[in-house]
Design a protein around this motif. Structure first.
Motif, PDB file in Angstrom:
ATOM      1  N   SER A  46       9.198  -0.634  12.459  1.00 52.39           N
ATOM      2  CA  SER A  46      10.378  -0.186  12.838  1.00 52.39           C
ATOM      3  C   SER A  46      10.954   1.059  12.001  1.00 52.39           C
ATOM      4  CB  SER A  46      11.537  -1.154  12.897  1.00 52.39           C
ATOM      5  OG  SER A  46      11.545  -1.696  11.778  1.00 52.39           O
ATOM      6  N   CYS A  47      10.530   1.324  11.035  1.00 54.06           N
ATOM      7  CA  CYS A  47      10.867   2.364  10.014  1.00 54.06           C
ATOM      8  C   CYS A  47      10.032   3.170   9.337  1.00 54.06           C
ATOM      9  CB  CYS A  47      12.096   1.905   9.243  1.00 54.06           C
ATOM     10  SG  CYS A  47      11.494   0.745   7.774  1.00 54.06           S
ATOM     11  N   HIS A  48       8.723   2.679   9.352  1.00 53.67           N
ATOM     12  CA  HIS A  48       7.695   3.469   8.581  1.00 53.67           C
ATOM     13  C   HIS A  48       7.526   5.205   9.377  1.00 53.67           C
ATOM     14  CE1 HIS A  48       4.003   4.671   6.882  1.00 53.67           C
ATOM     15  NE2 HIS A  48       3.494   5.337   7.863  1.00 53.67           N
ATOM     16  N   ARG A  49       7.729   5.985   8.321  1.00 51.56           N
ATOM     17  CA  ARG A  49       7.550   7.403   8.572  1.00 51.56           C
ATOM     18  C   ARG A  49       6.293   7.889   7.948  1.00 51.56           C
ATOM     19  NH1 ARG A  49      10.711   5.938  11.705  1.00 51.56           N
ATOM     20  NH2 ARG A  49      12.825   6.204  11.893  1.00 51.56           N
ATOM     21  N   PRO A  50       5.292   8.264   8.789  1.00 51.74           N
ATOM     22  CA  PRO A  50       4.194   8.719   8.226  1.00 51.74           C
ATOM     23  C   PRO A  50       4.227  10.085   7.497  1.00 51.74           C
ATOM     24  CG  PRO A  50       4.097   8.656  10.762  1.00 51.74           C
ATOM     25  CD  PRO A  50       5.373   8.061  10.156  1.00 51.74           C
ATOM     26  N   SER A  51       3.514  10.209   6.532  1.00 50.89           N
ATOM     27  CA  SER A  51       3.469  11.461   5.634  1.00 50.89           C
ATOM     28  C   SER A  51       3.097  12.682   6.568  1.00 50.89           C
ATOM     29  CB  SER A  51       2.477  11.166   4.400  1.00 50.89           C
ATOM     30  OG  SER A  51       2.376  12.497   3.664  1.00 50.89           O
ATOM     31  N   LYS A  52       3.565  13.825   6.516  1.00 47.44           N
ATOM     32  CA  LYS A  52       3.041  14.788   7.117  1.00 47.44           C
ATOM     33  C   LYS A  52       2.051  15.722   6.634  1.00 47.44           C
ATOM     34  CE  LYS A  52       7.380  15.299   9.721  1.00 47.44           C
ATOM     35  NZ  LYS A  52       8.466  15.943  10.019  1.00 47.44           N
ATOM     36  N   SER A  53       1.779  15.453   5.276  1.00 49.62           N
ATOM     37  CA  SER A  53       0.500  16.061   4.525  1.00 49.62           C
ATOM     38  C   SER A  53      -0.488  15.230   4.235  1.00 49.62           C
ATOM     39  CB  SER A  53       1.469  16.741   3.261  1.00 49.62           C
ATOM     40  OG  SER A  53       1.537  15.832   2.317  1.00 49.62           O
ATOM     41  N   ASN A  54      -1.710  15.568   4.078  1.00 51.62           N
ATOM     42  CA  ASN A  54      -2.603  14.744   3.767  1.00 51.62           C
ATOM     43  C   ASN A  54      -2.840  13.432   4.696  1.00 51.62           C
ATOM     44  OD1 ASN A  54      -5.225  13.994   2.583  1.00 51.62           O
ATOM     45  ND2 ASN A  54      -4.204  13.669   0.406  1.00 51.62           N
ATOM     46  N   SER A  56      -4.741  12.013   7.019  1.00 56.04           N
ATOM     47  CA  SER A  56      -6.007  11.039   6.996  1.00 56.04           C
ATOM     48  C   SER A  56      -6.064  10.162   5.753  1.00 56.04           C
ATOM     49  CB  SER A  56      -7.216  11.703   7.183  1.00 56.04           C
ATOM     50  OG  SER A  56      -7.643  12.694   6.037  1.00 56.04           O
ATOM     51  N   PHE A  57      -5.668  10.640   4.705  1.00 52.16           N
ATOM     52  CA  PHE A  57      -5.378   9.743   3.603  1.00 52.16           C
ATOM     53  C   PHE A  57      -4.483   8.953   3.620  1.00 52.16           C
ATOM     54  CE2 PHE A  57      -3.394   8.567  -0.449  1.00 52.16           C
ATOM     55  CZ  PHE A  57      -4.491   8.405  -1.095  1.00 52.16           C
ATOM     56  N   TRP A  58      -3.281   9.083   4.053  1.00 48.47           N
ATOM     57  CA  TRP A  58      -2.185   7.968   4.252  1.00 48.47           C
ATOM     58  C   TRP A  58      -2.609   7.352   5.181  1.00 48.47           C
ATOM     59  CZ3 TRP A  58       0.286   7.047   0.170  1.00 48.47           C
ATOM     60  CH2 TRP A  58       0.454   7.904  -0.647  1.00 48.47           C
ATOM     61  N   GLU A  59      -2.900   7.502   6.449  1.00 46.03           N
ATOM     62  CA  GLU A  59      -3.325   6.608   7.389  1.00 46.03           C
ATOM     63  C   GLU A  59      -4.358   5.361   6.851  1.00 46.03           C
ATOM     64  OE1 GLU A  59      -4.657   8.978  10.825  1.00 46.03           O
ATOM     65  OE2 GLU A  59      -2.807   9.378  11.451  1.00 46.03           O
ATOM     66  N   LYS A  60      -5.223   5.991   6.251  1.00 45.01           N
ATOM     67  CA  LYS A  60      -6.425   5.156   5.621  1.00 45.01           C
ATOM     68  C   LYS A  60      -5.843   4.317   4.684  1.00 45.01           C
ATOM     69  CE  LYS A  60     -10.956   4.895   3.407  1.00 45.01           C
ATOM     70  NZ  LYS A  60     -10.689   3.514   2.733  1.00 45.01           N
ATOM     71  N   LYS A  61      -4.872   4.724   3.735  1.00 46.87           N
ATOM     72  CA  LYS A  61      -4.347   3.980   2.734  1.00 46.87           C
ATOM     73  C   LYS A  61      -3.390   2.762   3.294  1.00 46.87           C
ATOM     74  CE  LYS A  61      -2.458   3.011  -1.561  1.00 46.87           C
ATOM     75  NZ  LYS A  61      -3.290   2.228  -2.425  1.00 46.87           N
ATOM     76  N   VAL A  62      -2.629   2.938   4.454  1.00 43.94           N
ATOM     77  CA  VAL A  62      -1.775   2.125   5.062  1.00 43.94           C
ATOM     78  C   VAL A  62      -2.631   1.089   5.612  1.00 43.94           C
ATOM     79  CG1 VAL A  62      -0.260   1.485   6.837  1.00 43.94           C
ATOM     80  CG2 VAL A  62       0.293   3.427   5.083  1.00 43.94           C
ATOM     81  N   SER A  63      -3.928   1.464   6.483  1.00 43.17           N
ATOM     82  CA  SER A  63      -4.809   0.668   7.070  1.00 43.17           C
ATOM     83  C   SER A  63      -5.296  -0.108   5.975  1.00 43.17           C
ATOM     84  CB  SER A  63      -5.867   1.711   7.582  1.00 43.17           C
ATOM     85  OG  SER A  63      -6.827   0.656   8.355  1.00 43.17           O
ATOM     86  N   ASP A  64      -5.723   0.132   5.024  1.00 40.18           N
ATOM     87  CA  ASP A  64      -6.347  -0.475   3.781  1.00 40.18           C
ATOM     88  C   ASP A  64      -5.353  -1.610   3.001  1.00 40.18           C
ATOM     89  OD1 ASP A  64      -8.681   0.798   4.364  1.00 40.18           O
ATOM     90  OD2 ASP A  64      -8.402   2.271   2.309  1.00 40.18           O
ATOM     91  N   ASN A  65      -4.256  -1.314   3.132  1.00 38.72           N
ATOM     92  CA  ASN A  65      -3.276  -2.109   2.556  1.00 38.72           C
ATOM     93  C   ASN A  65      -2.963  -3.347   3.594  1.00 38.72           C
ATOM     94  OD1 ASN A  65      -2.622  -0.586   0.301  1.00 38.72           O
ATOM     95  ND2 ASN A  65      -0.853   0.310   1.095  1.00 38.72           N
ATOM     96  N   ARG A  66      -3.076  -3.036   4.780  1.00 37.08           N
ATOM     97  CA  ARG A  66      -2.695  -4.191   5.803  1.00 37.08           C
ATOM     98  C   ARG A  66      -4.089  -5.007   5.705  1.00 37.08           C
ATOM     99  NH1 ARG A  66      -0.234  -0.939  10.996  1.00 37.08           N
ATOM    100  NH2 ARG A  66       1.870  -0.966  10.306  1.00 37.08           N
ATOM    101  N   ARG A  67      -5.083  -4.360   5.769  1.00 43.37           N
ATOM    102  CA  ARG A  67      -6.396  -5.249   5.728  1.00 43.37           C
ATOM    103  C   ARG A  67      -6.364  -6.111   4.374  1.00 43.37           C
ATOM    104  NH1 ARG A  67      -9.055  -1.845   7.823  1.00 43.37           N
ATOM    105  NH2 ARG A  67      -9.532  -0.266   6.405  1.00 43.37           N
TER     106      ARG A  67
END
Length: 112
Positions: A46-54, A56-67
């Motif tokens: 509901s409130c996550h605002r993805p980073s606008k820089s880097n 791919s790094f942040w998408e992977k980071k969030v995905s890894d955290n969830r995993r």
């Protein structure tokens, strides 16, 4: 969060109990672990605002955290813990407090 728990009459917890995943709050005698997931770091729907820089790094980071979160929860459940995860933006919500209270009361019933 601890202030919110105390106001709700939820006491007896320990902070960062040394078990898998180091939950933010734990009721060791009842084997209840509570993780408060940061909206940015865990990708709150509901409130996550993805980073606008880097990006791919942040998408992977969030995905890894969830995993990792799922892996830790499975391990703790196998070890007999009741695991709760709440979003930081929903910490004070009535429904969140009710869910935590219900989990604690259910475990008290089991251990009687």
């Amino acid at each position: 969060m601890s202030r919110v728990l105390r106001r709700a009459g939820l006491t007896g917890y320990r902070r960062q109990w040394p078990i898998a995943g180091k939950p933010d709050f734990a009721w060791p005698g009842l084997r209840v672990a509570l993780f408060v997931d940061g909206c940015f770091w865990h990708g709150c729907p509901s409130c996550h605002r993805p980073s606008k820089s880097n990006v791919s790094f942040w998408e992977k980071k969030v995905s890894d955290n969830r995993r990792r979160d799922k892996r830790v929860a499975r391990r703790l459940r196998r070890e007999g813990w009741s695991v709760l995860r709440v979003w930081e933006c929903r910490v004070g919500a009535f429904a969140t407090i009710a869910r935590i209270r219900r989990a604690i009361e259910d475990r008290r019933e089991q251990f009687r």
